[in-house]
Design a protein around this motif. Structure first.
Motif, PDB file in Angstrom:
ATOM      1  N   HIS A  53     -21.868  80.163  54.898  1.00 12.71           N
ATOM      2  CA  HIS A  53     -22.522  79.250  53.801  1.00 12.71           C
ATOM      3  C   HIS A  53     -21.742  77.746  54.287  1.00 12.71           C
ATOM      4  O   HIS A  53     -22.353  76.689  53.964  1.00 12.71           O
ATOM      5  CB  HIS A  53     -22.243  79.500  52.483  1.00 12.71           C
ATOM      6  N   VAL A  56     -23.308  76.179  56.909  1.00 12.90           N
ATOM      7  CA  VAL A  56     -24.824  75.520  56.782  1.00 12.90           C
ATOM      8  C   VAL A  56     -24.657  74.016  56.164  1.00 12.90           C
ATOM      9  O   VAL A  56     -25.282  73.275  56.427  1.00 12.90           O
ATOM     10  CB  VAL A  56     -25.621  76.448  55.958  1.00 12.90           C
ATOM     11  N   ILE A  95     -31.327  74.797  63.503  1.00 10.75           N
ATOM     12  CA  ILE A  95     -31.272  74.805  61.954  1.00 10.75           C
ATOM     13  C   ILE A  95     -32.090  75.936  61.492  1.00 10.75           C
ATOM     14  O   ILE A  95     -31.550  76.599  60.908  1.00 10.75           O
ATOM     15  CB  ILE A  95     -31.816  73.508  61.514  1.00 10.75           C
ATOM     16  N   ILE A  99     -30.379  79.126  59.829  1.00 10.92           N
ATOM     17  CA  ILE A  99     -30.524  79.338  58.437  1.00 10.92           C
ATOM     18  C   ILE A  99     -31.147  80.837  58.358  1.00 10.92           C
ATOM     19  O   ILE A  99     -30.668  81.900  57.479  1.00 10.92           O
ATOM     20  CB  ILE A  99     -31.650  78.515  57.932  1.00 10.92           C
ATOM     21  N   VAL A 102     -28.017  83.180  58.681  1.00 13.67           N
ATOM     22  CA  VAL A 102     -27.138  83.116  57.346  1.00 13.67           C
ATOM     23  C   VAL A 102     -27.755  83.684  56.058  1.00 13.67           C
ATOM     24  O   VAL A 102     -27.124  84.539  55.329  1.00 13.67           O
ATOM     25  CB  VAL A 102     -26.692  81.626  57.049  1.00 13.67           C
TER      26      VAL A 102
END
Ligand code: HEM
Length: 154
Positions: A53, A56, A95, A99, A102
């Protein structure tokens, strides 16, 4: 500050990879041996979640404030970004894939809290983390990737 965070973003990749491999190994051996899902298993998943996290958040900052995200899309237009492998990689592919990875780590970590048998916890954690790891491995700009796209090992 941007450069400092870029170094941190680069370094955190290794923390995430080590923790993901460890969590996958633990869930695999747990699955095979039928051992209980312990506090140690939970902690490994938690550290992986925190590292992912944080990655990110730093990535989002780079994408918004840096030259390879919002700026390139608004200056060049989406069509031109999609035609250029480097801008497309950082502006869209990196990206999106990261994402997704994650989100999988987050779901995998959430399994620990569920009221399900321990062998099922190990099995679900194993698959969520393994798929996330594969996505991360193919989406990191490794030095051997195409010129202009590849970045240093650290
Ligand atoms: C597990 C997740 C992630 C990993 C392992 C990862 C890894 C990396 C690595 C190794 C680099 C190259 C760093 C360097 O040049 O030394 C990089 C660059 C970059 N990442 Fe990520 N990343 C992740 C997630 C994200 C996310 C979610 C975003 C966007 C929201 C993002 C945006 C960027 C951008 C924009 C760059 C290029 C920055 C620049 O050169 O100015 N990353 N990433």
């Amino acid at each position: 500050m941007y450069i400092g965070l870029l170094h941190l973003h680069s370094f955190l990749r290794w923390v995430i990879l080590v923790l993901a491999v460890l969590a996958i190994y633990k869930s695999y051996t747990g699955m095979r041996s039928g051992r209980p899902f312990t506090g140690g298993d939970k902690k490994t998943g938690l550290f992986l979640l925190i590292a992912a996290h944080t990655e990110v958040l730093i990535g989002l900052y780079q994408w918004i404030a840096g030259p390879l995200g919002v700026q390139s899309i608004s200056n060049m237009g989406m069509g031109a970004v999609m035609k250029d492998p480097v801008y497309r990689f950082y502006g869209v592919e990196h990206i999106t894939m990261m994402i997704i990875a994650v989100v999988l780590i987050t779901i995998g970590k959430g399994v620990a809290k569920k009221n399900i048998p321990d062998p099922v916890k190990h099995k679900k954690t194993f698959w969520f983390f393994l798929i996330a790891l594969i996505i991360i491995l193919v989406s990191v700009p490794w030095p051997f990737r195409a010129a202009g796209l590849g970045r240093p090992w650290l």
